[in-house]
Design a protein around this motif. Structure first.
Motif, short mmCIF file in Angstrom:
data_model
loop_
_atom_site.label_atom_id
_atom_site.label_comp_id
_atom_site.label_asym_id
_atom_site.label_seq_id
_atom_site.Cartn_x
_atom_site.Cartn_y
_atom_site.Cartn_z
N THR A 85 -10.49 5.97 8.41
CA THR A 85 -11.37 4.84 8.67
C THR A 85 -10.94 3.61 7.88
O THR A 85 -10.93 2.48 8.40
N ARG A 86 -10.55 3.80 6.64
CA ARG A 86 -10.11 2.67 5.82
C ARG A 86 -8.85 2.03 6.39
O ARG A 86 -8.69 0.80 6.37
N ASN A 87 -7.96 2.85 6.94
CA ASN A 87 -6.75 2.31 7.56
C ASN A 87 -7.07 1.58 8.85
O ASN A 87 -6.45 0.54 9.15
N VAL A 88 -8.00 2.09 9.62
CA VAL A 88 -8.41 1.41 10.85
C VAL A 88 -9.02 0.05 10.53
O VAL A 88 -8.75 -0.95 11.21
N VAL A 89 -9.85 0.00 9.49
CA VAL A 89 -10.44 -1.28 9.08
C VAL A 89 -9.34 -2.26 8.70
O VAL A 89 -9.37 -3.45 9.08
#
Length: 317
Positions: free
Chosen positions: A154-158
């Protein structure tokens, strides 16, 4: 505004990232004004007598009429086809936004100026660089039933979403024309610019000697030794655009990024290009002829040289 999205296209995740960017941009400027290679050249299903050359011709035609470019560059190993396209656009006066999520910076010496890319030419020609190098904020606390891997994803997608939106915003505020130094008058068509590869033992000295022995004036890169690498890179670009010939060693896992960029600039400027590669390797793709380098590099070059004799022969023509 017609926008060309230059991106590495050999793996699904790279194509998906570029498609995400194209979709976001299309919502702002309209889908008919966005060109996405592979998708819009129908590469997977294209049938041609020499498919690689046809793909090169289609991309070059598009590069000759675009208004702006967004280029996606990942990490220290930069796609040579994308770098070639950046050089072509920059030499044509087309503004270029370069998007990166690389968390590293680079320098020519341990204490030297930090650069966004391993070759200062990329920094020198970019109209704007969008660099989003930090992961998204971690969720607190860890959501029930979710693993730490899901949260890391999720952090990478953000981070990716932030970068793509920032690139679209940057493109919408670009100037109409890129600003590059003009080629100096009076020297067009005189020197041979020699660009060596860091991956081969046959280096700059041997190629320079061959040119000098053949009676040619030689120009060599300044950017790797200049106190100001970006100024040196602009001097290199100006020298290539005003040269009679570009002799470039394209050896390595990919054509070195700066070398690829200079090939694109030379092609846009009408400079004769020879690609030197003493040890050939080939790539293969469905329906396409074997290519000895990225097809944008292969078909941009007027000649493919693999030994000293072939270099001398090319210099004599």
């Amino acid at each position: 505004m017609s926008v060309y999205i230059a991106h590495r296209l050999f793996a699904a995740h790279d194509r998906a990232l570029a498609a995400d960017l194209a979709d976001r941009l299309a919502s702002k400027v309209g889908p008919d004004r966005v060109f996405l290679p592979f998708c819009d050249t129908d590469e997977e299903d294209l049938v041609a007598e020499v498919k690689g050359r046809r793909l090169f011709e289609l991309d070059r035609e598009r590069l000759s009429h675009l208004g702006t470019m967004i280029a996606i560059l990942h990490g220290p190993s930069l796609d040579d086809g994308v770098c070639m396209e950046i050089g072509y656009a920059a030499a044509s006066g087309v503004p270029v936004v370069v998007l990166t999520t690389d968390f590293q910076t680079y320098s020519m010496t341990e204490a030297g100026t930090h650069l966004e890319f391993p070759d200062p030419l990329l920094q020198a020609v970019a109209t704007r660089i969008v660099r989003v190098d930090n992961l998204g904020t971690p969720p607190l606390p860890l959501a029930p039933g979710r693993s730490r891997f899901q949260d890391f994803q999720t952090r990478n997608v953000v981070q990716t979403n932030t970068a793509l939106d920032a690139a679209v915003d940057a493109l919408l505020t670009l100037p109409d024309h890129a600003s590059l130094p003009a080629c100096p008058p009076g020297i067009i068509g005189t020197p041979v610019y020699v660009e060596a590869s860091p991956y081969t033992a046959w280096g700059q000295d041997q190629l320079v000697k061959a040119c000098v022995d053949a009676g040619h004036t030689v120009v060599v890169p300044q950017r790797f030794t200049a106190s100001d690498p970006v100024a040196g890179a602009l001097a290199d670009l100006t020298a290539v655009r005003s040269a009679a010939r570009l002799l470039v060693d394209v050896s390595g896992p990919e054509t070195p990024p700066g070398s690829a960029l200079l090939i694109g600039a030379a092609l846009a400027s009408g400079v004769r290009i020879a690609a030197f590669q003493p040890r050939m390797t080939f790539t293969h793709a469905h329906g396409r002829e074997p290519n000895w380098r990225n097809l944008m590099i292969q078909y941009a070059a007027d000649a493919h040289l693999d030994n000293g004799e072939s270099v001398l022969s090319w210099l004599a023509t």
